[in-house]
Scaffold this motif. Structure first.
Motif: not given
Length: 159
Positions: A19-25
């Motif tokens: 799965l290609w997932l968005p992430g934020v940091s």
């Protein structure tokens, strides 16, 4: 980080496939120039605060939500500092994913840093010369947040 319900629903039909997932940091600074970090419950390592946006949620809004949920600290987003596709990860249960991380520089508005959910073992503010051991990419994002350089992204390969 616990798996969001919408990803569990996708996994029910997609199985363990990538799965290609968005992430934020977030690189969050306080008025003293210290950086907010959390010690992750899943691997016990210190890290920048991060998370996954909910469907339809804007990345900056997701980041503000994640920081408050995990640390009790309210932040304001200043700017996007890095965009990076991470390596493919396979979890112990066989699930495979790859994250596209959008990292933002933020500053604290209010709140007392504390463990605010089950994702962290500890939360704290660190001076730049007292940062705990982390992966190189965490240090790199902090360096980028301190610079006046434009948003960093992985250069395209010359293939």
């Amino acid at each position: 980080m616990p798996t969001p319900d919408f990803i569990r629903e996708i996994r029910a039909s997609a199985g363990h496939q990538l799965l290609w997932l968005p992430g934020v940091s977030a690189v969050v600074f306080d008025d003293e120039g210290r950086v907010l970090l959390g010690q992750r419950a899943d691997n016990h390592r210190w890290a920048l605060i991060s998370g996954i946006p909910d469907p339809g949620e804007q990345p900056a809004a997701a980041l503000v939500r994640e920081v408050q949920e995990e640390t009790g600290v309210r932040v304001a987003v200043e700017r996007l500092i890095t965009v990076r596709s991470g390596r493919q990860v396979t979890y112990p249960n066989g699930d495979t994913c790859q994250f596209m991380d959008l990292c933002f520089r933020c500053h604290v508005i209010d709140g007392e840093a504390r463990v605010n959910d089950d994702e962290s073992l500890a939360v704290g503010w660190f001076t730049l010369d007292e940062l705990p051991e982390m992966t190189d990419y965490h240090y790199f994002r902090i360096k980028q947040a301190l610079s006046d350089e434009p948003t960093w992204f992985e250069p395209m390969s010359s293939e």
